[in-house]
Design a protein around this motif. Structure first.
Motif, mmCIF file in Angstrom:
data_model
loop_
_atom_site.group_PDB
_atom_site.id
_atom_site.type_symbol
_atom_site.label_atom_id
_atom_site.label_comp_id
_atom_site.label_asym_id
_atom_site.label_seq_id
_atom_site.Cartn_x
_atom_site.Cartn_y
_atom_site.Cartn_z
ATOM 1 N N THR A 1 6.280 -1.864 1.275
ATOM 2 C CA THR A 1 7.719 -1.849 0.947
ATOM 3 C C THR A 1 8.301 -0.443 0.855
ATOM 4 O O THR A 1 9.483 -0.255 1.092
ATOM 5 N N ASP A 2 7.493 0.542 0.410
ATOM 6 C CA ASP A 2 8.016 1.884 0.097
ATOM 7 C C ASP A 2 8.975 1.835 -1.102
ATOM 8 O O ASP A 2 9.825 2.714 -1.248
ATOM 9 N N LEU A 3 8.869 0.815 -1.936
ATOM 10 C CA LEU A 3 9.761 0.722 -3.105
ATOM 11 C C LEU A 3 9.995 2.105 -3.735
ATOM 12 O O LEU A 3 9.040 2.780 -4.135
ATOM 13 N N ASN A 4 11.236 2.515 -3.789
ATOM 14 C CA ASN A 4 11.603 3.786 -4.429
ATOM 15 C C ASN A 4 13.092 3.750 -4.760
ATOM 16 O O ASN A 4 13.818 2.891 -4.246
ATOM 17 N N PRO A 5 13.568 4.671 -5.613
ATOM 18 C CA PRO A 5 14.971 4.566 -6.051
ATOM 19 C C PRO A 5 15.980 5.089 -5.032
ATOM 20 O O PRO A 5 17.189 4.994 -5.263
ATOM 21 N N GLY A 6 15.493 5.628 -3.884
ATOM 22 C CA GLY A 6 16.431 6.243 -2.949
ATOM 23 C C GLY A 6 16.468 5.579 -1.598
ATOM 24 O O GLY A 6 17.324 4.731 -1.325
ATOM 25 N N SER A 7 15.509 5.927 -0.745
ATOM 26 C CA SER A 7 15.581 5.483 0.654
ATOM 27 C C SER A 7 15.369 3.980 0.809
ATOM 28 O O SER A 7 15.765 3.406 1.828
ATOM 29 N N CYS A 8 14.756 3.333 -0.180
ATOM 30 C CA CYS A 8 14.458 1.903 -0.023
ATOM 31 C C CYS A 8 14.178 1.262 -1.376
ATOM 32 O O CYS A 8 13.035 1.186 -1.802
ATOM 33 N N SER B 1 0.787 -1.234 0.000
ATOM 34 C CA SER B 1 0.000 0.000 0.000
ATOM 35 C C SER B 1 0.822 1.289 0.000
ATOM 36 O O SER B 1 0.259 2.372 0.159
ATOM 37 N N HIS B 2 2.126 1.180 -0.180
ATOM 38 C CA HIS B 2 2.952 2.409 -0.266
ATOM 39 C C HIS B 2 4.167 2.120 -1.136
ATOM 40 O O HIS B 2 5.103 1.448 -0.706
ATOM 41 N N THR B 3 4.109 2.597 -2.390
ATOM 42 C CA THR B 3 5.279 2.462 -3.264
ATOM 43 C C THR B 3 5.424 3.713 -4.130
ATOM 44 O O THR B 3 4.472 4.458 -4.332
ATOM 45 N N HIS B 4 6.628 3.876 -4.611
ATOM 46 C CA HIS B 4 6.919 4.939 -5.586
ATOM 47 C C HIS B 4 7.325 4.185 -6.866
ATOM 48 O O HIS B 4 8.483 4.184 -7.267
ATOM 49 N N LEU B 5 6.334 3.507 -7.438
ATOM 50 C CA LEU B 5 6.586 2.535 -8.514
ATOM 51 C C LEU B 5 7.197 3.132 -9.780
ATOM 52 O O LEU B 5 8.044 2.516 -10.423
ATOM 53 N N ASP C 1 2.004 7.323 7.045
ATOM 54 C CA ASP C 1 3.022 6.339 6.693
ATOM 55 C C ASP C 1 4.412 6.729 7.218
ATOM 56 O O ASP C 1 4.701 7.916 7.369
ATOM 57 N N HIS C 2 5.222 5.728 7.463
ATOM 58 C CA HIS C 2 6.573 5.827 8.064
ATOM 59 C C HIS C 2 6.455 5.830 9.585
ATOM 60 O O HIS C 2 6.669 4.817 10.210
ATOM 61 N N LEU C 3 6.214 7.024 10.195
ATOM 62 C CA LEU C 3 5.908 7.140 11.632
ATOM 63 C C LEU C 3 7.013 6.662 12.572
ATOM 64 O O LEU C 3 6.736 6.262 13.709
ATOM 65 N N TYR D 1 18.392 5.646 -11.510
ATOM 66 C CA TYR D 1 18.678 4.978 -10.229
ATOM 67 C C TYR D 1 19.647 5.832 -9.418
ATOM 68 O O TYR D 1 20.208 6.790 -9.947
ATOM 69 N N ARG D 2 19.823 5.482 -8.155
ATOM 70 C CA ARG D 2 20.727 6.261 -7.287
ATOM 71 C C ARG D 2 21.696 5.346 -6.543
ATOM 72 O O ARG D 2 21.894 5.471 -5.334
ATOM 73 N N ALA D 3 22.321 4.441 -7.313
ATOM 74 C CA ALA D 3 23.234 3.480 -6.696
ATOM 75 C C ALA D 3 24.428 4.198 -6.065
ATOM 76 O O ALA D 3 24.937 3.778 -5.006
ATOM 77 N N GLY E 1 19.362 13.018 -3.798
ATOM 78 C CA GLY E 1 18.168 12.380 -3.253
ATOM 79 C C GLY E 1 16.991 12.465 -4.212
ATOM 80 O O GLY E 1 17.134 12.231 -5.424
ATOM 81 N N ILE E 2 15.841 12.821 -3.673
ATOM 82 C CA ILE E 2 14.622 12.869 -4.480
ATOM 83 C C ILE E 2 14.835 13.755 -5.715
ATOM 84 O O ILE E 2 14.411 13.415 -6.819
ATOM 85 N N LEU E 3 15.545 14.879 -5.526
ATOM 86 C CA LEU E 3 15.727 15.805 -6.651
ATOM 87 C C LEU E 3 16.520 15.164 -7.792
ATOM 88 O O LEU E 3 16.336 15.507 -8.958
ATOM 89 N N ALA F 1 3.743 17.159 -3.798
ATOM 90 C CA ALA F 1 4.490 17.790 -2.695
ATOM 91 C C ALA F 1 5.416 16.761 -2.039
ATOM 92 O O ALA F 1 5.261 16.380 -0.874
ATOM 93 N N HIS F 2 6.390 16.313 -2.812
ATOM 94 C CA HIS F 2 7.320 15.273 -2.352
ATOM 95 C C HIS F 2 8.671 15.870 -1.980
ATOM 96 O O HIS F 2 9.427 15.313 -1.190
ATOM 97 N N ALA F 3 8.998 16.998 -2.605
ATOM 98 C CA ALA F 3 10.260 17.697 -2.300
ATOM 99 C C ALA F 3 10.080 19.119 -2.802
ATOM 100 O O ALA F 3 9.150 19.409 -3.556
HETATM 101 O O1 NIG Z 1 8.924 7.315 1.346
HETATM 102 N N1 NIG Z 1 10.448 10.060 2.438
HETATM 103 C C1 NIG Z 1 10.160 10.496 1.336
HETATM 104 N N2 NIG Z 1 9.916 9.833 0.231
HETATM 105 C C2 NIG Z 1 10.322 8.517 -0.063
HETATM 106 C C3 NIG Z 1 11.718 8.434 -0.539
HETATM 107 C C4 NIG Z 1 11.853 8.863 -1.888
HETATM 108 C C5 NIG Z 1 13.259 8.851 -2.412
HETATM 109 O O2 NIG Z 1 14.260 8.822 -1.655
HETATM 110 O O3 NIG Z 1 13.347 8.876 -3.634
HETATM 111 C C6 NIG Z 1 10.072 7.603 1.106
HETATM 112 O O4 NIG Z 1 11.003 7.143 1.783
#
Ligand code: NIG
Ligand code: FE
Length: 418
Positions: free
Chosen positions: A327-334, A83-87, A276-278, A92-94, A115-117, A188-190
């Motif tokens: 999962t929060d699948l995303n290219p940065g934090s997870c 229920s939470h992804t950035h599909l 989410d997160h919390l 990528y941000r290896a 990061g996000i930017l 409003a993500h960054a």
């Molecule tokens: O849920 N915390 C903010 N947004 C995402 C990370 C997005 C990213 O790093 O690209 C998150 O962790």
């Protein structure tokens, strides 16, 4: 457009883990899985028609009329809901991952324009076709872990064109892949460089120029915001989400992830579907969310990847929250779509029982995308989204640590992974 619906009968399940229910499970209810020994399910035209013991079902239904799966020696569960992804994202941000291994922290990388930017830049540069192909491939992988519904956020555009592009891709991929995709607008993500210190103006831009089109074209069902120190304040978040509600969006928040800002309290105040997160949510915020019926969606893969302390799942459940896991699948934090990883972290490091973790990834995940009435459990009238494990019990899920135990996936009555 792909045809998703099918008819089939699953019989002889060693354990039919129904997760029975049509709404989120809070506190102690999260331990109840409502298991039927030697269970069977009938799905017709994509919808669950009957659930019971194999004996009962075979008495009432002629198996010759169905495609049959014999689940002898296997556990059968509802499909997982992530229920939470950035599909949908480009690039990528290896490199950034290796900076973090060296000791740089996530927010400092973001503050210097990474990061996000950095994903925003790559997503702007990517074509729709490229975004579609990469998202589709990720969905294949998620499906192999037993995921039958995912939520997907925009938020790597931060401008009109790219936010809309991401949402269009999420919609298209939903139409061309068996996994259902629920879209969320996260403009409003960054804060882009040119809007630093003018977050209010940036939010007005979304309210006036982007969100009306998202609503009109039915591009997203939820609106989300990254409510965090040095990103969007509680006041910014209240303003955006209040407007979003008026426009007909359901709301979510990235809340109290790095700093205790009061996002949990705001989620309760606004009646958000989920917060989410919390990781840093206060006791008062947790209490308020439990009372307001906000789903507390925990993302252990992110805490793990950022080497932060895990969210207080045990405390939340003991204080009557409805916890979901994603999962929060995303290219940065997870950067992971691994459900086995989420089970491992939730059970071994967050004090959740296996039963609670399953509830968190099924019926409570469904509630976090406001679909507890149609998915998230094996109940008559719901979609036939079902997984069959390689093992006889759900208890093998976290026990076979880090490895997927899912052998088959049925989506709306059709076998889509085997
Ligand atoms: O849920 N915390 C903010 N947004 C995402 C990370 C997005 C990213 O790093 O690209 C998150 O962790
Ligand atoms: Fe996220």
């Amino acid at each position: 457009m792909m045809m998703k619906k099918g008819s089939l009968l699953i019989k002889n399940a060693a354990e039919l883990v129904t997760c029975r229910g049509f709404q989120a499970k809070k506190g102690k209810e999260m331990s109840e899985l409502h298991i039927i020994a030697n269970g069977a399910v009938v799905v017709e035209e994509g919808i669950i028609k009957a659930v019971g013991t194999t004996e009962e079902i075979l008495k009432a239904y002629n198996e010759e009329n169905y495609e049959v799966i014999d689940a002898t020696g296997k556990a059968v569960l509802p499909g997982f809901v992530d229920s939470h992804t950035h599909l949908v994202f480009g690039g990528y941000r290896a490199e950034e991952f290796s900076w973090r291994l060296r000791g740089d922290d996530y927010m400092s990388i973001m503050e210097r324009g990474g990061g996000i930017l950095s994903s925003v830049k790559s997503t702007k540069e990517a074509t729709k076709e490229e975004l579609f192909e990469s998202a589709k491939k990720r969905l294949d992988s998620m499906l192999s872990f037993g995921v039958t519904t995912v939520e997907a956020k925009s938020g790597y555009g931060l401008d009109y064109e790219t936010e809309i592009k991401q949402l269009e891709v999420a919609k298209e991929v939903n139409e061309h892949h068996p996994v259902d995709v629920v879209s969320t607008f996260l403009g409003a993500h960054a804060v882009p460089k040119e809007y630093k210190g003018k977050e209010d103006t940036f939010i007005d831009f979304f309210i006036e120029k982007v969100m009306p089109e998202v609503v009109e074209r039915d591009l997203a069902e939820f609106c989300d915001i990254f409510c965090e120190k040095n990103v969007f304040s509680v006041e910014d978040s209240r303003k955006l989400l209040t407007k979003a509600k008026e426009m007909g969006f359901k709301i979510k928040l990235h809340a109290d992830e790095i700093v205790q800002l009061g996002g949990a309290e705001l989620a309760a105040e606004l009646g958000a579907t989920s917060a989410d997160h919390l990781l840093q949510a206060s006791d008062k915020g947790i209490q308020a969310m439990a009372e307001a019926g906000v789903i507390t969606t925990l993302l252990p893969g992110t805490a793990f990847s950022l080497k932060e302390d895990f969210a207080r799942a045990r405390y939340m459940i003991d204080h009557n929250c409805a916890v979901a896991l994603a999962t929060d699948l995303n290219p940065g934090s997870c950067f992971t779509e691994s459900i086995p990883l989420i089970f491992a972290l939730a059970t071994l490091y967050m004090g959740m029982s296996t039963e609670e973790a399953i509830t968190a990834l099924t019926i409570n995940g469904a509630a976090a995308v406001d679909r507890a009435d149609t998915i998230g459990s094996i109940d008559v009238g719901k979609k036939g989204d079902i997984i069959i494990l390689e093992f006889p019990s759900y208890k093998f899920i976290p026990y076979h640590v880090g490895v997927s135990t899912v052998e088959k996936v049925v989506k709306e009555g059709k076998l889509v992974f085997d």
